[in-house]
Design a protein around this motif. Structure first.
Motif, PDB file in Angstrom:
ATOM      1  N   MET A 175      82.210  56.477  62.566  1.00  0.00           N
ATOM      2  CA  MET A 175      82.242  55.141  61.968  1.00  0.00           C
ATOM      3  C   MET A 175      81.012  54.339  62.374  1.00  0.00           C
ATOM      4  N   LEU A 176      80.665  54.375  63.668  1.00  0.00           N
ATOM      5  CA  LEU A 176      79.471  53.659  64.134  1.00  0.00           C
ATOM      6  C   LEU A 176      78.216  54.165  63.436  1.00  0.00           C
ATOM      7  N   GLY A 177      78.095  55.493  63.331  1.00  0.00           N
ATOM      8  CA  GLY A 177      76.919  56.066  62.679  1.00  0.00           C
ATOM      9  C   GLY A 177      76.825  55.668  61.217  1.00  0.00           C
ATOM     10  N   ALA A 178      77.957  55.679  60.514  1.00  0.00           N
ATOM     11  CA  ALA A 178      77.951  55.308  59.097  1.00  0.00           C
ATOM     12  C   ALA A 178      77.582  53.842  58.913  1.00  0.00           C
ATOM     13  N   CYS A 179      78.143  52.970  59.764  1.00  0.00           N
ATOM     14  CA  CYS A 179      77.823  51.542  59.655  1.00  0.00           C
ATOM     15  C   CYS A 179      76.368  51.274  60.029  1.00  0.00           C
ATOM     16  N   TRP A 180      75.844  52.024  60.991  1.00  0.00           N
ATOM     17  CA  TRP A 180      74.423  51.916  61.343  1.00  0.00           C
ATOM     18  C   TRP A 180      73.549  52.264  60.140  1.00  0.00           C
ATOM     19  N   LEU A 181      73.887  53.341  59.438  1.00  0.00           N
ATOM     20  CA  LEU A 181      73.096  53.761  58.282  1.00  0.00           C
ATOM     21  C   LEU A 181      73.243  52.775  57.123  1.00  0.00           C
ATOM     22  N   VAL A 182      74.394  52.144  56.993  1.00  0.00           N
ATOM     23  CA  VAL A 182      74.541  51.079  55.989  1.00  0.00           C
ATOM     24  C   VAL A 182      73.549  49.963  56.279  1.00  0.00           C
ATOM     25  N   TRP A 183      73.356  49.667  57.556  1.00  0.00           N
ATOM     26  CA  TRP A 183      72.436  48.603  57.954  1.00  0.00           C
ATOM     27  C   TRP A 183      70.977  49.001  57.749  1.00  0.00           C
ATOM     28  N   LYS A 260      69.195  38.964  46.798  1.00  0.00           N
ATOM     29  CA  LYS A 260      67.796  39.124  46.422  1.00  0.00           C
ATOM     30  C   LYS A 260      66.829  38.917  47.581  1.00  0.00           C
ATOM     31  N   GLU A 261      67.207  38.096  48.535  1.00  0.00           N
ATOM     32  CA  GLU A 261      66.285  37.795  49.635  1.00  0.00           C
ATOM     33  C   GLU A 261      66.352  38.902  50.678  1.00  0.00           C
ATOM     34  N   HIS A 262      65.235  39.588  50.890  1.00  0.00           N
ATOM     35  CA  HIS A 262      65.237  40.823  51.680  1.00  0.00           C
ATOM     36  C   HIS A 262      65.751  40.597  53.100  1.00  0.00           C
ATOM     37  N   ARG A 263      65.189  39.629  53.814  1.00  0.00           N
ATOM     38  CA  ARG A 263      65.566  39.436  55.212  1.00  0.00           C
ATOM     39  C   ARG A 263      67.038  39.108  55.337  1.00  0.00           C
ATOM     40  N   ARG A 264      67.555  38.277  54.435  1.00  0.00           N
ATOM     41  CA  ARG A 264      68.966  37.928  54.482  1.00  0.00           C
ATOM     42  C   ARG A 264      69.836  39.146  54.184  1.00  0.00           C
ATOM     43  N   VAL A 265      69.411  39.988  53.261  1.00  0.00           N
ATOM     44  CA  VAL A 265      70.154  41.206  52.936  1.00  0.00           C
ATOM     45  C   VAL A 265      70.222  42.127  54.144  1.00  0.00           C
ATOM     46  N   TYR A 329      63.380  45.605  77.746  1.00  0.00           N
ATOM     47  CA  TYR A 329      62.664  46.689  77.063  1.00  0.00           C
ATOM     48  C   TYR A 329      63.475  47.203  75.873  1.00  0.00           C
ATOM     49  N   THR A 330      64.773  47.399  76.076  1.00  0.00           N
ATOM     50  CA  THR A 330      65.628  47.893  74.995  1.00  0.00           C
ATOM     51  C   THR A 330      65.655  46.909  73.837  1.00  0.00           C
ATOM     52  N   ALA A 331      65.811  45.618  74.158  1.00  0.00           N
ATOM     53  CA  ALA A 331      65.827  44.606  73.096  1.00  0.00           C
ATOM     54  C   ALA A 331      64.502  44.588  72.341  1.00  0.00           C
ATOM     55  N   TYR A 332      63.392  44.742  73.056  1.00  0.00           N
ATOM     56  CA  TYR A 332      62.081  44.742  72.401  1.00  0.00           C
ATOM     57  C   TYR A 332      61.937  45.928  71.448  1.00  0.00           C
ATOM     58  N   VAL A 333      62.390  47.106  71.881  1.00  0.00           N
ATOM     59  CA  VAL A 333      62.289  48.295  71.029  1.00  0.00           C
ATOM     60  C   VAL A 333      63.107  48.123  69.764  1.00  0.00           C
ATOM     61  N   TYR A 334      64.332  47.625  69.903  1.00  0.00           N
ATOM     62  CA  TYR A 334      65.176  47.432  68.726  1.00  0.00           C
ATOM     63  C   TYR A 334      64.565  46.373  67.797  1.00  0.00           C
ATOM     64  N   TRP A 335      63.975  45.335  68.392  1.00  0.00           N
ATOM     65  CA  TRP A 335      63.339  44.309  67.570  1.00  0.00           C
ATOM     66  C   TRP A 335      62.094  44.859  66.878  1.00  0.00           C
ATOM     67  N   LEU A 336      61.334  45.679  67.582  1.00  0.00           N
ATOM     68  CA  LEU A 336      60.111  46.233  67.030  1.00  0.00           C
ATOM     69  C   LEU A 336      60.402  47.115  65.819  1.00  0.00           C
ATOM     70  N   PHE A 337      61.494  47.852  65.853  1.00  0.00           N
ATOM     71  CA  PHE A 337      61.845  48.764  64.766  1.00  0.00           C
ATOM     72  C   PHE A 337      62.976  48.213  63.901  1.00  0.00           C
ATOM     73  N   ARG A 338      63.031  46.896  63.778  1.00  0.00           N
ATOM     74  CA  ARG A 338      64.046  46.255  62.945  1.00  0.00           C
ATOM     75  C   ARG A 338      63.736  46.509  61.460  1.00  0.00           C
ATOM     76  N   GLY A 339      64.692  46.203  60.625  1.00  0.00           N
ATOM     77  CA  GLY A 339      64.494  46.335  59.186  1.00  0.00           C
ATOM     78  C   GLY A 339      64.938  47.677  58.644  1.00  0.00           C
ATOM     79  N   LYS A 340      64.785  47.825  57.327  1.00  0.00           N
ATOM     80  CA  LYS A 340      65.190  49.046  56.653  1.00  0.00           C
ATOM     81  C   LYS A 340      64.190  50.181  56.895  1.00  0.00           C
ATOM     82  N   VAL A 341      64.707  51.407  56.925  1.00  0.00           N
ATOM     83  CA  VAL A 341      63.878  52.598  57.027  1.00  0.00           C
ATOM     84  C   VAL A 341      63.831  53.258  55.658  1.00  0.00           C
TER      85      VAL A 341
END
Length: 348
Positions: A175-183, A260-265, A329-341
């Protein structure tokens, strides 16, 4: 501070480290668990690329939890390890094998080789997740201790309840993995995993209900904690919040990808993942309510298992320095790679 106070602080530190590991490594194990249902090599590559920047750092918290248990609660470590040797060894070997497969699947010379590395990555994820759940169930059901030493048998860890918790954790990580991929994904890939997230959420809820019904009857201490007044008042908010988070999770899955607004989506698409983490937190809280202050059920408390005060205090000073650094450090890494892949981007 007294030795009892420091031991209590350490109990919360280790419990937090274990929870952070479950949350952070849980979703990337979940991605491996979902591999048999993700269609196409490109979609599998995309799924792996969503976790590639963070997956190895997530296991930092497992090391901290195990190391803290060894240093601060040596009696608990000395009784838990012999009782859980087999599931812990299976978990560690699976994590190593999975890590090798993670790297090698990108370096496979042929499609046939990549398929086998994909199967290895998925199989390692299943084995590690199931072993963690079995170890948890074996600990919760109680460890036989005599004279401050483990007195049970080699196969005591294997029981219907530990198998139940192993299957429950598989569903929860999925469930966690699926919700992560939805994000982290969009388009057809997101639609594909959104359906998986719905099914796995229902399955996880079923396991939560069954485990919650069984736990109070494992030990008299658990039964007293959940059914006696006024102690039961501390536990009542847990099932109510589970219902609220479940409703919000399913609503978030319906809303994912709209707008429509990317960041909000992007942030809206993260709601199901946040709710899934909330369900894990509530389940963890319910377990804590049942077990406190035991660290090895049914008879060893955190204060009985603790090392001398000076040892606890020495390591607490180190933890006060290192934990904020790791968190930052962990928070920075997650922030650095934020957004859609997107397809074609990520790990190579």
């Amino acid at each position: 501070m007294s030795a009892e106070t420091i031991a209590t602080i350490w109990a919360f530190i280790i419990a937090t480290a274990v929870f952070l590991y479950v949350c952070m490594d849980g979703f990337d194990l979940g991605v491996g668990i979902l591999f048999p249902w993700i269609r196409g090599q490109k979609d599998r590559d995309l799924a792996v690329n969503t976790v590639a920047p963070v997956w190895d750092g997530n296991e930092t918290w497992l090391v901290m939890g195990g190391g803290g248990l060894f240093g601060v609660f040596p009696l608990a470590y000395a009784t838990i390890m012999p009782a859980l040797y087999m599931p812990i060894i299976i978990m560690l070997l699976a994590l190593i094998f999975r890590g090798v497969a993670f790297e090698m699947r990108f370096r496979a010379a042929t499609d046939a080789q990549r398929i086998w590395w994909d199967r290895s990555f998925s199989g390692g994820s299943y084995a590690a997740a199931f072993a963690q759940g079995v170890a948890l169930g074996a600990l919760v059901q109680g460890v036989e201790v005599q004279g401050r030493a483990y007195a049970g048998g080699w196969w005591d860890w294997l029981s219907p309840f530990s198998v139940l918790t192993g299957c429950a954790l598989l569903a929860g990580y999925g469930m966690l993995g699926a919700c992560w991929l939805v994000w982290k994904t969009e388009g057809e890939m997101q639609d594909q995993v959104r359906g998986l997230a719905r099914g796995l959420t229902w399955l996880t809820l079923g396991f939560i209900i069954v485990v919650s019904l069984v736990v109070p009857f494992l030990l008299p201490q658990f039964r007293d904690r959940w059914f006696n007044f006024p102690i039961i008042l501390t536990a009542l908010p847990v099932p109510v919040l589970v219902v609220v988070l479940t409703w919000r999770l399913f609503r978030g899955l319906e809303e994912a990808g709209t707008g429509k607004e990317h960041r909000r989506v992007v942030w809206r698409d993260g709601v199901p993942f946040a709710c899934a983490l909330g369900l894990f937190f509530l389940s963890y809280t319910g377990l804590g309510i049942s077990m406190w202050p035991m660290i090895v059920p049914p008879g060893i408390t955190i204060w009985e298992a603790a090392s001398p005060r000076d040892s606890q205090l020495f390591m607490l000073v180190g933890a006060a320095v290192l934990i904020p650094v790791i968190l930052a450090y962990t928070a920075y890494v997650y922030w650095l790679f934020r957004g859609k892949v997107k397809a074609g981007e990520g790990y190579h």
